[in-house]
Design an enzyme around this catalytic site. Structure first.
Site, PDB file in Angstrom:
ATOM      1  N   ASP A 250     -35.730 -16.972  44.001  1.00 50.17           N
ATOM      2  CA  ASP A 250     -34.299 -16.953  43.724  1.00 50.17           C
ATOM      3  C   ASP A 250     -33.623 -18.230  44.221  1.00 50.17           C
ATOM      4  O   ASP A 250     -32.788 -18.818  43.523  1.00 50.17           O
ATOM      5  CB  ASP A 250     -33.663 -15.726  44.386  1.00 50.17           C
ATOM      6  CG  ASP A 250     -32.644 -15.055  43.483  1.00 50.17           C
ATOM      7  OD1 ASP A 250     -32.676 -15.321  42.265  1.00 50.17           O
ATOM      8  OD2 ASP A 250     -31.826 -14.261  43.979  1.00 50.17           O
TER       9      ASP A 250
ATOM     10  N   ASP B  60     -32.370  -8.246  41.074  1.00 45.73           N
ATOM     11  CA  ASP B  60     -31.654  -8.048  42.335  1.00 45.73           C
ATOM     12  C   ASP B  60     -31.530  -6.576  42.696  1.00 45.73           C
ATOM     13  O   ASP B  60     -31.125  -6.240  43.812  1.00 45.73           O
ATOM     14  CB  ASP B  60     -30.257  -8.670  42.251  1.00 45.73           C
ATOM     15  CG  ASP B  60     -30.316 -10.171  42.010  1.00 45.73           C
ATOM     16  OD1 ASP B  60     -31.290 -10.795  42.444  1.00 45.73           O
ATOM     17  OD2 ASP B  60     -29.399 -10.710  41.356  1.00 45.73           O
TER      18      ASP B  60
END
Length: 468
Positions: free
Chosen positions: A313, A366
């Site tokens: 990420d 997420d």
């Protein structure tokens, strides 16, 4: 510039001649706002020419339906004192048609202030937390039923247990350390492919794939929900053989057409203002189904998976700018160069009280990746017969909620610039789990076995008869 429309001054809009405004306009300007076409020269040249001609502002019509970020060359003259605004192609064409039809058009420039917190972020937080909560309880309930059934078979010392034990947990996928690392590698390759091939037709392919996954997820969730009611149990337990699919319950056959119709209707009308509701329903069903099927067997695999996702990420949001001159993750999430309002693999809610509009979004990763660890914590608690206070689930769930909350705080502090959610969620969730496990002395069991040791039921063995 005024922040409210009622305080802004209205100014007459005029067409540029020549339309590109790359040279001095032929018509005399006395403070009008000039409407020009994009192309043939830079944005700064257009703005400087318009300012010198006496325009009070310049509106540039884009050559595509979406907006484009206007930038300046390194050696450009940026001493521009009039507003320069880009319009989408359709909006600019409408204004141009009004003027050509001898309609007087006036515009007002104002810059409304964004609220510090939009209610959409609150609802999105509740959606993410609620999705993991539901998926965790479903996963833990299924795991507990399997454990009870295995205990019964072991206690009876039946041959069926041997068959079940050798077959494994049918319908579930336990990921290992290697697959956790490969997942991030494949996710990176897929992200680069999205970035390079992003276009209208490629988004259409993603929509089809999303609909297929959404139909499967929605069907599985509805069948599980309806099966809990007494009226539908008979249909859920009766099966029919379907070519290519094998044995399928009558309830699944009844629910499937509705799920397909729901996904098709969303795909066809996904550009209307309230289509985000259908996208969120399909997305939540898909996420819950993934968290039900895919499982983290122990804390070691969960640490490797979330650790790799943490680096993934950060790299694709921040570090990718050095290689691609823009954030790959943000460009893909927005759906740039596709003509669409973002890719479908997102949960999103419109910013209701933001005068600038737009959506608050959160990616599936997420929710799914930390959700695997949260679901693991509840399965462990239930198998160990721990209550909520003595278990790990409440702590893991709270840590995820706080991590996501910090993500939104950072997003607002950074003036809306994209933030890697796992940068905040992983330390909160994983750090809380490991620290608590070490403090309670369960870390070794959590790290290696992933489930508490259960006493083996007493087996009644028949003694062998001796032959004479």
């Amino acid at each position: 510039m005024e922040s409210k429309e009622k305080h802004a001054n209205h100014t007459r809009l005029a067409l540029a001649d020549p339309p590109d405004c790359c040279s001095k306009p032929r018509n005399q300007l006395t403070g009008e706002v000039i409407l020009v076409h994009r192309g043939n020269c830079s944005f700064t040249v257009k703005a400087n020419v318009a300012e010198e001609a006496g325009a009070s502002a310049i509106l540039i019509i884009n050559n595509q339906t979406e907006l484009f970020k206007m930038v300046c060359e390194s050696d450009a003259d940026v001493n521009i004192k009039i507003p320069a605004v880009m319009l989408p192609q359709d909006a600019g064409s409408n204004l141009e048609n009004y003027i050509n039809n001898n309609t007087r058009v006036s515009v007002a420039f104002y810059s409304p202030k964004r609220p510090a917190v939009d209610i959409a972020e609150v609802f999105l937080w509740l959606m993410a937390v609620g999705t993991i909560l539901l998926a965790s309880y479903w996963s833990a309930w299924t795991a507990k039923e399997v454990a009870i059934e295995q205990d019964k078979l072991l206690k009876d010392a039946s041959e069926e247990f041997l068959q079940v034990g050798s077959a494994g947990s049918s319908g579930f996928v336990d990921i290992n350390t290697m697959s956790a690392v490969l997942f991030v590698v494949f996710a990176s390759c897929f992200l680069v492919m999205l970035y390079k091939l992003m276009s209208f037709w490629f988004v259409e392919v993603l929509v089809v794939l999303f609909c297929i996954g959404g139909v499967e997820g929605l069907q599985m969730c509805l069948v599980a929900l309806l099966s809990s009611f007494r009226w539908f149990q008979r249909f859920a337990e009766s099966f029919i053989k379907v070519p290519f699919f094998g044995a399928v319950s009558h309830l699944t056959l009844a629910v499937c057409p509705f799920c397909i119709a729901f996904a098709v209707v969303w795909a066809v009308y996904r550009r209307i203002s309230f289509a985000w509701i259908g996208q969120d329903i399909l997305g939540i069903a898909l996420i819950i189904t993934v968290l039900q099927i895919v499982r983290v067997p122990n804390l070691k695999v969960g640490t490797v998976l979330l650790g790799c996702a943490f680096l993934y990420d950060i790299f694709w949001v921040f570090a990718s700018k050095w290689l691609f001159h823009e954030s790959v993750m943000i460009v893909v999430a927005r759906g740039d160069r596709s003509g669409e309002d973002g890719i479908p693999m997102l949960l999103k809610i419109p910013r209701m009280f933001d005068p600038w509009g737009g959506y608050s979004v959160i990616g599936f990763g997420d929710i799914i990746l930390p959700g695997l660890l949260v679901a693991f914590s509840l399965r462990y608690d239930w198998l160990a017969n721990m209550n909520l206070r003595a278990g790990y689930f409440v702590w893991a769930m709270t840590a995820y909620g706080l991590g996501l909350l910090v993500t939104y705080v950072a997003l607002n502090l950074m003036d809306g610039h994209g933030q890697p959610a796992l940068l905040y969620i992983v330390p909160f969730t994983l750090g809380t789990f490991i620290t608590l496990g070490k403090k309670r002395g369960d870390l070794k069991t959590l790290w290696t076995q992933g489930e508490p040791e259960r006493p083996c039921p007493h087996l009644q063995l028949q003694p062998l008869q001796q032959k004479d």
